[in-house]
Scaffold this motif. Sequence first.
Motif, PDB file in Angstrom:
ATOM      1  N   ASP A  94       5.813  29.921  24.395  1.00 32.44           N
ATOM      2  CA  ASP A  94       7.075  29.210  24.639  1.00 32.44           C
ATOM      3  C   ASP A  94       6.882  27.698  24.622  1.00 32.44           C
ATOM      4  N   SER A  95       5.854  27.238  25.302  1.00 30.65           N
ATOM      5  CA  SER A  95       5.624  25.794  25.437  1.00 30.65           C
ATOM      6  C   SER A  95       5.100  25.143  24.164  1.00 30.65           C
ATOM      7  N   ASN A  96       4.193  25.814  23.471  1.00 31.84           N
ATOM      8  CA  ASN A  96       3.492  25.176  22.358  1.00 31.84           C
ATOM      9  C   ASN A  96       3.998  25.554  20.978  1.00 31.84           C
ATOM     10  N   ILE A  97       4.834  26.584  20.901  1.00 34.01           N
ATOM     11  CA  ILE A  97       5.393  26.985  19.606  1.00 34.01           C
ATOM     12  C   ILE A  97       6.917  26.927  19.643  1.00 34.01           C
ATOM     13  N   ASN A  98       7.529  27.705  20.519  1.00 34.24           N
ATOM     14  CA  ASN A  98       8.997  27.788  20.539  1.00 34.24           C
ATOM     15  C   ASN A  98       9.667  26.453  20.877  1.00 34.24           C
ATOM     16  N   PHE A  99       9.173  25.769  21.904  1.00 32.09           N
ATOM     17  CA  PHE A  99       9.788  24.503  22.297  1.00 32.09           C
ATOM     18  C   PHE A  99       9.727  23.445  21.189  1.00 32.09           C
ATOM     19  N   PRO A 100       8.537  23.188  20.594  1.00 43.25           N
ATOM     20  CA  PRO A 100       8.522  22.196  19.512  1.00 43.25           C
ATOM     21  C   PRO A 100       9.333  22.610  18.286  1.00 43.25           C
ATOM     22  N   VAL A 101       9.377  23.914  17.992  1.00 42.06           N
ATOM     23  CA  VAL A 101      10.207  24.375  16.871  1.00 42.06           C
ATOM     24  C   VAL A 101      11.675  24.084  17.160  1.00 42.06           C
ATOM     25  N   ASN A 102      12.116  24.326  18.392  1.00 42.18           N
ATOM     26  CA  ASN A 102      13.498  24.000  18.763  1.00 42.18           C
ATOM     27  C   ASN A 102      13.758  22.501  18.636  1.00 42.18           C
ATOM     28  N   LEU A 103      12.816  21.689  19.091  1.00 44.55           N
ATOM     29  CA  LEU A 103      12.966  20.238  18.941  1.00 44.55           C
ATOM     30  C   LEU A 103      13.096  19.852  17.469  1.00 44.55           C
ATOM     31  N   LEU A 104      12.279  20.472  16.620  1.00 48.22           N
ATOM     32  CA  LEU A 104      12.344  20.173  15.185  1.00 48.22           C
ATOM     33  C   LEU A 104      13.679  20.607  14.580  1.00 48.22           C
ATOM     34  N   GLU A 105      14.153  21.773  14.964  1.00 44.20           N
ATOM     35  CA  GLU A 105      15.454  22.248  14.452  1.00 44.20           C
ATOM     36  C   GLU A 105      16.580  21.297  14.845  1.00 44.20           C
ATOM     37  N   TYR A 106      16.619  20.901  16.105  1.00 44.73           N
ATOM     38  CA  TYR A 106      17.650  19.955  16.548  1.00 44.73           C
ATOM     39  C   TYR A 106      17.486  18.613  15.834  1.00 44.73           C
ATOM     40  N   SER A 107      16.240  18.229  15.578  1.00 41.73           N
ATOM     41  CA  SER A 107      15.976  16.975  14.878  1.00 41.73           C
ATOM     42  C   SER A 107      16.541  16.988  13.470  1.00 41.73           C
ATOM     43  N   ILE A 108      16.332  18.094  12.778  1.00 42.90           N
ATOM     44  CA  ILE A 108      16.842  18.221  11.407  1.00 42.90           C
ATOM     45  C   ILE A 108      18.364  18.146  11.410  1.00 42.90           C
TER      46      ILE A 108
END
Length: 138
Positions: A94-108
């Motif tokens: 959750d912390s090292n994969i899911n959270f940064p992926v969510n940040l990247l999706e929102y960033s895009i």
Amino acid sequence: MTKEIILTGGTGFIGSKLLERLLSENKKVVLLKRSFSNTWRINEFKENPNLSFFDLDKDDLSELFYSHSIEGIFHLATFAQRIHESQFVSKMIDSNINFPVNLLEYSINSNVNFFINTGSFSEFLSSVPIPINCFRHW
């Protein structure tokens, strides 16, 4: 609307130094943390008008991107265990994969200009202590 920078891991050693630098350059910073995070390293900055806090365990991350104009993200937060313990695997994912992926999706979706993901060598050390001076030759 003034562009803001999101910082994760800002209560850690490296993150607190980056926060200090960003604020010294008069940048507006949104610090993502948990409501129970130990903030002793950044106490001197808490009243800075260019700093705002976002509690990940209380607030909806999507709202942050919808209500702020984000210039970029410095993602320094991580969850690391020195010794493998099975009960922490889902938290690590959750912390090292899911959270940064969510940040990247929102960033895009929010046209964020940059996303920098970094950490320190100490999060990769094994349970066997390695003297810091052994890294000089790398």
